[in-house]
Motif scaffolding. Structure first.
Motif, PDB file in Angstrom:
ATOM      1  N   PHE A 175     -14.481  15.751 -78.577  1.00 34.31           N
ATOM      2  CA  PHE A 175     -14.574  14.494 -79.304  1.00 34.31           C
ATOM      3  C   PHE A 175     -14.798  14.741 -80.573  1.00 34.31           C
ATOM      4  N   TYR A 176     -14.934  15.754 -80.863  1.00 29.20           N
ATOM      5  CA  TYR A 176     -15.231  15.749 -82.841  1.00 29.20           C
ATOM      6  C   TYR A 176     -14.623  16.839 -83.594  1.00 29.20           C
ATOM      7  N   ILE A 177     -12.921  17.026 -82.843  1.00 21.53           N
ATOM      8  CA  ILE A 177     -12.601  17.716 -83.684  1.00 21.53           C
ATOM      9  C   ILE A 177     -12.429  17.831 -84.441  1.00 21.53           C
ATOM     10  N   PRO A 178     -11.319  16.426 -85.279  1.00 26.23           N
ATOM     11  CA  PRO A 178     -11.180  16.322 -86.580  1.00 26.23           C
ATOM     12  C   PRO A 178     -11.660  16.037 -87.511  1.00 26.23           C
ATOM     13  N   GLN A 179     -13.107  15.974 -87.248  1.00 27.50           N
ATOM     14  CA  GLN A 179     -14.369  15.933 -87.912  1.00 27.50           C
ATOM     15  C   GLN A 179     -15.034  17.493 -88.552  1.00 27.50           C
ATOM     16  N   ILE A 180     -14.762  18.628 -86.859  1.00 26.81           N
ATOM     17  CA  ILE A 180     -15.322  19.496 -87.225  1.00 26.81           C
ATOM     18  C   ILE A 180     -14.356  20.068 -88.559  1.00 26.81           C
ATOM     19  N   LEU A 181     -13.058  20.325 -87.832  1.00 26.79           N
ATOM     20  CA  LEU A 181     -12.093  21.144 -88.760  1.00 26.79           C
ATOM     21  C   LEU A 181     -10.953  19.612 -89.456  1.00 26.79           C
ATOM     22  N   LEU A 240     -10.435  10.590 -70.164  1.00 28.09           N
ATOM     23  CA  LEU A 240      -9.514  10.478 -69.360  1.00 28.09           C
ATOM     24  C   LEU A 240      -9.488   8.425 -70.121  1.00 28.09           C
ATOM     25  N   LEU A 241     -10.435   7.917 -70.326  1.00 26.46           N
ATOM     26  CA  LEU A 241     -10.774   6.746 -70.819  1.00 26.46           C
ATOM     27  C   LEU A 241     -10.297   7.356 -72.330  1.00 26.46           C
ATOM     28  N   THR A 242     -10.811   7.828 -73.098  1.00 21.97           N
ATOM     29  CA  THR A 242     -10.600   8.174 -75.102  1.00 21.97           C
ATOM     30  C   THR A 242      -9.437   8.389 -75.022  1.00 21.97           C
ATOM     31  N   PHE A 243      -8.335   9.203 -73.626  1.00 19.37           N
ATOM     32  CA  PHE A 243      -6.860   9.879 -74.394  1.00 19.37           C
ATOM     33  C   PHE A 243      -6.223   9.041 -73.321  1.00 19.37           C
ATOM     34  N   TYR A 244      -6.361   8.188 -72.832  1.00 15.55           N
ATOM     35  CA  TYR A 244      -5.653   6.995 -72.125  1.00 15.55           C
ATOM     36  C   TYR A 244      -4.428   6.598 -72.594  1.00 15.55           C
ATOM     37  N   ASN A 259      -7.340   6.955 -84.491  1.00 14.45           N
ATOM     38  CA  ASN A 259      -9.033   6.572 -84.920  1.00 14.45           C
ATOM     39  C   ASN A 259      -9.353   6.950 -83.308  1.00 14.45           C
ATOM     40  N   THR A 260      -8.944   7.880 -82.126  1.00 14.53           N
ATOM     41  CA  THR A 260      -9.440   8.039 -81.004  1.00 14.53           C
ATOM     42  C   THR A 260     -10.838   8.107 -80.929  1.00 14.53           C
ATOM     43  N   THR A 261     -11.501   9.213 -82.189  1.00 13.77           N
ATOM     44  CA  THR A 261     -13.008   9.264 -81.780  1.00 13.77           C
ATOM     45  C   THR A 261     -13.725   8.031 -81.741  1.00 13.77           C
ATOM     46  N   SER A 262     -12.869   7.024 -82.542  1.00  7.22           N
ATOM     47  CA  SER A 262     -14.186   5.084 -82.069  1.00  7.22           C
ATOM     48  C   SER A 262     -13.762   5.391 -81.156  1.00  7.22           C
ATOM     49  N   MET A 263     -12.212   5.342 -80.185  1.00 10.01           N
ATOM     50  CA  MET A 263     -11.728   5.309 -78.619  1.00 10.01           C
ATOM     51  C   MET A 263     -13.451   5.940 -77.776  1.00 10.01           C
ATOM     52  N   HIS A 321       5.784  13.850 -79.194  1.00 11.79           N
ATOM     53  CA  HIS A 321       6.330  12.296 -79.017  1.00 11.79           C
ATOM     54  C   HIS A 321       4.824  11.505 -79.346  1.00 11.79           C
ATOM     55  N   GLY A 322       4.272  11.840 -80.368  1.00 12.97           N
ATOM     56  CA  GLY A 322       3.420  11.146 -80.475  1.00 12.97           C
ATOM     57  C   GLY A 322       2.028  10.649 -80.424  1.00 12.97           C
ATOM     58  N   ASN A 323       1.838  11.492 -78.984  1.00 13.91           N
ATOM     59  CA  ASN A 323       0.688  11.870 -78.713  1.00 13.91           C
ATOM     60  C   ASN A 323      -0.334  12.819 -78.780  1.00 13.91           C
ATOM     61  N   VAL A 324      -1.830  12.372 -78.720  1.00  6.90           N
ATOM     62  CA  VAL A 324      -2.395  12.913 -79.149  1.00  6.90           C
ATOM     63  C   VAL A 324      -2.515  14.860 -78.673  1.00  6.90           C
ATOM     64  N   ILE A 325      -3.081  14.309 -77.174  1.00  5.31           N
ATOM     65  CA  ILE A 325      -3.018  15.623 -76.634  1.00  5.31           C
ATOM     66  C   ILE A 325      -1.897  15.948 -75.649  1.00  5.31           C
ATOM     67  N   GLY A 326      -2.155  17.295 -75.893  1.00  2.00           N
ATOM     68  CA  GLY A 326      -1.192  17.328 -74.398  1.00  2.00           C
ATOM     69  C   GLY A 326      -2.110  18.960 -73.314  1.00  2.00           C
ATOM     70  N   ALA A 327      -1.934  18.257 -72.213  1.00  4.82           N
ATOM     71  CA  ALA A 327      -2.562  18.520 -71.116  1.00  4.82           C
ATOM     72  C   ALA A 327      -1.950  18.978 -69.538  1.00  4.82           C
ATOM     73  N   VAL A 328      -2.604  19.344 -68.460  1.00  8.90           N
ATOM     74  CA  VAL A 328      -1.189  19.370 -67.707  1.00  8.90           C
ATOM     75  C   VAL A 328      -2.398  18.916 -66.876  1.00  8.90           C
ATOM     76  N   GLU A 329      -1.113  18.146 -66.141  1.00  9.11           N
ATOM     77  CA  GLU A 329      -1.526  17.220 -65.160  1.00  9.11           C
ATOM     78  C   GLU A 329      -2.452  17.458 -63.374  1.00  9.11           C
ATOM     79  N   THR A 330      -3.327  16.667 -62.676  1.00 10.08           N
ATOM     80  CA  THR A 330      -4.176  17.258 -61.550  1.00 10.08           C
ATOM     81  C   THR A 330      -3.553  16.108 -60.622  1.00 10.08           C
TER      82      THR A 330
END
Length: 538
Positions: free
Chosen positions: A353-359, A469-473, A442-446, A387-396
C-alpha cells in the motif's frame, strides 16, 4: 430184429425227455423272470449314477465357465427395513448404548457380555460386506436372540429409555466438546507448520548473513548498486517483492527472468527486514540472474513509515494488538486461528500500500508475492490499458463466496453505506500498478482511512486483501484469468491445463512449496526454478 429194437428204444428216450421238459414247475419260470427283471433294473440304475457323477470333460483349449453369483449392495441391505443386516445393525447400536450405561453403573459383567455379542455382530456384518451377500435368517437369528436377551436384561436393571436418553445426550455433548478441542488443536498445529521455517532454509540464511558480515566487498558492491540509473529508468520493466524468505524471493526472480524475452531489461526492487537484509543482499550479489538488476533494501530505511503517518504502525505499537497477534495466552478461542498469524499484520505484508512512496520515480510496476512462480513473459503486462484505474488484478468471483460480502462485515453501517456487497472480489499476488493514477487518486490515504475505521477489527478481521478490496474499490481493472492462477497452496484439484496456460501460479494457502506439507502434485513447478540446493549451501 435187433436193429429195429434199438431204433425203437431211442425214440422212446427222446419222447421221455420232451415230456420231462414240459413238466418243469411254473414257479421256477416266475422266479427266473423276477431275477431277470431285477438285474435289468440294477443295470439301468447303476448306469444313470455313473452319468450323474461323471467328472466334466474339458477340452484343452476351453475354459470352465462359472456362473457368477449376483452380489448385493450391502449399503442398500443395511438401509432396507426388512433385511436381517438392518436388524443386526439396529440391535448393535442399541447394545452399544447399554454398554456405556452398564459401565457407568459398575455392571462390568453385562458390559462384557454385550461387547462380546457386538463383536459377533460386527464380524457377521463384515463377512456379509466382504462377500457381497445378504445375511440369512439362520445366520442372524442366534445373534439377534442373544442381543435381545441381554438388552432385556439391561432394561430390567432399570436402564430405562429416559436414563438412556439423558446418558447418551451427556456423551454426545462431551464428544462435541472433544471434537471442537481437536479442531482447534489441529488448526493450531497446521498454522504452526505453515509459519515454521525449514531448518535447511534457516541454515542458508545464517550462512549468507555470515558471509555478509565477513566480506566487506559485498557491502561495498551493495552500496554502489544503489546509485544505478536503471533503478529509476521508466523504459525498463520494474517488479517489486516484499519478503523475508531468501529462497522464495530467488525463485520469483529466477522464474521471471527465465521466461522473459529480454531479461536484461528487468529490474527487481526487493524489500526485506533488518534480520534478513544481509542474507538477501548477499544472495543476489553472488548469483547472476541473466543480467537483470536486483535492488535489495531494508524496511528500516523508510523513516516516513512511522506511527504518526501510518495507522497500522500505530496499531501495532498498542498492547492489545500485540497481545492479539503475538501472545498465545490472550487468544480468543472463538476466533479462527489463522487470523492470529502475525504475518497478516507484518509491515512487509502491508508495504504494497506504500509502493508510490517506496518507488517515487516510477510510473508502472508489477507487484509479485514471494509464493508465486512465473511461467510466461510478464513484460506484456506493462502494455495493458488500465483505463485510468490504479490496479490490474484477476477476479475471483467465479463462485459466489468470493464477492465482497465474503471478506467484509456488511452489518456495519460504515461498510454497507459505501460498498456493494455483490462486487466481485479479486486477488493480490500478481498485480500491475499505475503509479501515476495511484498518486492522482491519493490511494494510500484511502488505505489509511480504512485502517483507522477498522481499529477495533469490526469491519474485517485481519489481512491485506480486505483492506485492498476497500482501498482499490472502483479502481481495479480486471485481467484475463490466465495471468494469475491461484490455489496451489490448498486446492488439490486444479485443472492441469489451467496451470500450464497460466502466466503466474500462486501457492496461496498454508501448503507452501518450500514446506514438507506442500501439495506434491504442484511442488515440482517451484523446485525446477530453485537455483540452489539448500543442503549444499551456495
Amino acid at each position: 430184429m435187433l436193429r429195429g429194437a434199438g431204433h425203437g428204444s431211442g425214440d422212446a428216450r427222446r419222447r421221455a425227455l420232451r415230456s420231462s421238459r414240459r413238466r418243469l414247475p411254473g414257479w421256477i419260470w416266475w422266479l427266473l423272470g423276477i431275477f431277470l427283471l431285477v438285474g435289468l433294473m440294477l443295470f439301468v440304475l447303476h448306469h444313470n449314477q455313473k452319468e450323474q457323477f461323471r467328472p466334466p470333460v474339458v477340452d484343452d483349449g476351453s475354459e470352465i465357465e462359472e456362473v457368477p453369483r449376483e452380489k448385493v449392495n450391502f449399503s442398500e441391505e443395511l438401509l432396507s427395513s426388512t433385511s436381517f443386516g438392518r436388524q443386526l445393525a439396529d440391535q448393535m447400536t442399541l447394545a452399544k448404548a447399554y454398554v456405556i450405561l452398564a459401565k457407568e453403573h459398575g455392571n462390568l459383567q453385562l458390559a462384557w457380555e454385550l461387547s462380546s455379542q457386538i463383536r459377533n455382530c460386527q464380524r457377521l456384518l463384515s463377512e456379509g460386506a466382504v462377500s457381497g451377500r445378504a445375511i440369512t435368517k439362520d445366520e442372524a437369528h442366534p445373534i439377534i436372540s442373544r442381543l435381545a436377551r441381554l438388552i432385556y436384561k439391561a432394561q430390567d436393571s432399570h436402564y430405562d429409555i429416559s436414563t438412556t436418553i439423558v446418558t447418551l445426550k451427556n456423551h454426545v455433548q462431551a464428544l462435541e466438546e472433544r471434537a471442537k478441542a481437536a479442531i482447534v488443536q489441529s488448526a493450531e498445529f497446521g498454522q504452526l507448520a505453515a509459519e515454521s521455517f525449514p531448518k535447511n532454509l534457516h541454515c542458508l540464511t545464517v550462512k549468507l548473513t555470515e558471509e555478509w558480515l565477513r566480506n566487506p566487498k559485498l557491502r561495498s558492491r551493495s552500496e554502489e548498486s544503489r546509485n544505478s540509473t536503471r533503478l529509476v529508468d521508466n523504459n525498463l520493466y520494474h517488479f517489486c517483492i516484499f519478503s523475508d524468505n531468501v529462497l522464495a524471493t530467488s525463485v520469483v526472480v529466477n522464474s521471471t527472468v527465465s521466461n522473459a524475452n529480454h531479461p536484461q531489461q528487468l529490474v527487481f526492487h526487493v524489500v526485506t527486514d533488518r534480520i534478513h537484509f544481509g542474507a538477501m543482499s548477499t544472495w543476489f550479489l553472488i548469483n547472476d540472474f541473466k543480467g537483470c538488476t536486483v535492488e535489495v533494501r531494508c524496511i528500516d530505511e523508510f523513516s516516513w513509515l512511522n506511527s504518526s503517518s501510518s495507522p497500522l504502525v500505530r496499531q501495532l505499537s498498542e498492547v492489545e494488538t500485540q497481545g492479539y497477534y503475538y501472545s498465545a495466552g490472550s487468544k480468543n478461542p472463538e476466533r479462527e486461528i489463522k487470523f492470529h498469524n502475525p504475518k497478516f499484520v507484518s509491515l512487509l505484508n502491508h508495504l504494497r500500500f506504500y509502493i508510490p512512496q517506496i518507488l517515487p520515480n516510477l510510473e508502472k510496476v508489477v507487484f509479485l508475492d514471494d509464493d508465486v512462480v512465473v511461467q510466461k513473459d510478464l513484460t506484456q503486462l506493462f502494455s495493458i490499458e488500465l483505463h485510468g484505474n490504479v490496479i490490474g488484478a484477476v477476479e475471483t468471483c467465479l463462485e459466489s463466496f468470493h464477492r465482497y460480502h465474503k471478506y467484509l462485515n456488511f452489518s456495519h453501517p460504515t461498510i454497507s453505506s459505501k460498498i456493494d456487497p455483490h462486487t466481485c472480489g479479486w486477488a493480490f499476488g500478481m498485480n500491475i500498478f499505475d503509479l501515476i493514477a495511484w498518486r492522482k487518486a491519493n490511494t494510500t490515504s484511502m488505505y489509511h482511512y480504512w485502517q483507522e475505521q477498522n481499529s477495533d477489527l469490526l469491519l474485517w478481521r485481519t489481512g491485506t486483501l480486505p483492506a485492498g478490496l476497500l482501498t482499490f474499490y472502483g479502481l481495479m481493472e480486471p485481467l484475463d484469468r490466465r495471468w494469475h492462477v491461484l490455489g496451489l497452496g490448498y486446492d488439490v484439484d486444479i485443472d492441469d491445463r489451467l496451470i500450464e496456460s497460466a502466466a503466474v501460479v500462486h501457492y496461496n494457502g498454508n501448503m507452501k512449496p518450500w514446506l514438507k506439507l506442500a501439495i506434491r502434485r504442484y511442488k515440482y513447478i517451484w523446485e525446477r526454478m530453485n537455483s540452489v540446493e539448500p543442503e549444499k549451501g551456495f
